[in-house]
Design a protein around this motif. Structure first.
Motif: not given
Length: 139
Positions: A45, A120-121
């Motif tokens: 993250e 963020k992914r």
């Protein structure tokens, strides 16, 4: 022919060089190793500075500037090694080059604008971050 093994000798050689099942097999080719590393990495993250600089980022601010159909014009920016964020296309008037830095908590500051969130992914394992006014998505 020298070095040629009969079937029984070949089977014995194969058994002798195959690790037991209790030992994880070594990934035998590049694509498998790369895939395994990506699977593990997708849960990380925190973006690395090298990653931030490696991507071209889709810059979305939701404003209309009168350059044709802004909704269809994709603005791409780069975070450069010299500490500036600038447009990939130097002929585009926006966004202007601005300084950037990754904060200790992983959030990103661009100039004196409101602090951007920690990246963020995305579902495709890419990255995105925003500050409520501007959104960046890795291309």
């Amino acid at each position: 022919m020298r070095g040629v093994l009969d079937r029984a000798a070949l089977v014995e050689k194969l058994k002798a060089t195959t690790p037991p099942l209790s030992i994880k097999p070594v990934l035998s080719c590049k694509w498998k190793a790369s895939y395994a590393a990506a699977e593990k990495d997708k849960h990380r993250e925190r973006i690395l500075p090298e990653e931030l600089m490696a991507y071209e980022w889709i810059f979305s601010d939701g404003w209309s500037y009168g350059y044709g159909n802004d909704a269809e014009t994709q603005i791409l920016v780069k975070f450069r090694k010299d500490g500036t964020r600038s447009n990939v296309n130097p002929l585009m008037p926006r966004p202007r080059p601005q300084p950037w830095e990754i904060q200790r908590d992983g959030s990103i500051r661009v100039a004196n604008f409101p602090l951007h969130s920690r990246p963020k992914r995305t579902p495709d394992w890419g990255w995105t971050f925003t500050n409520g006014y501007v959104e960046y998505t890795a291309k």
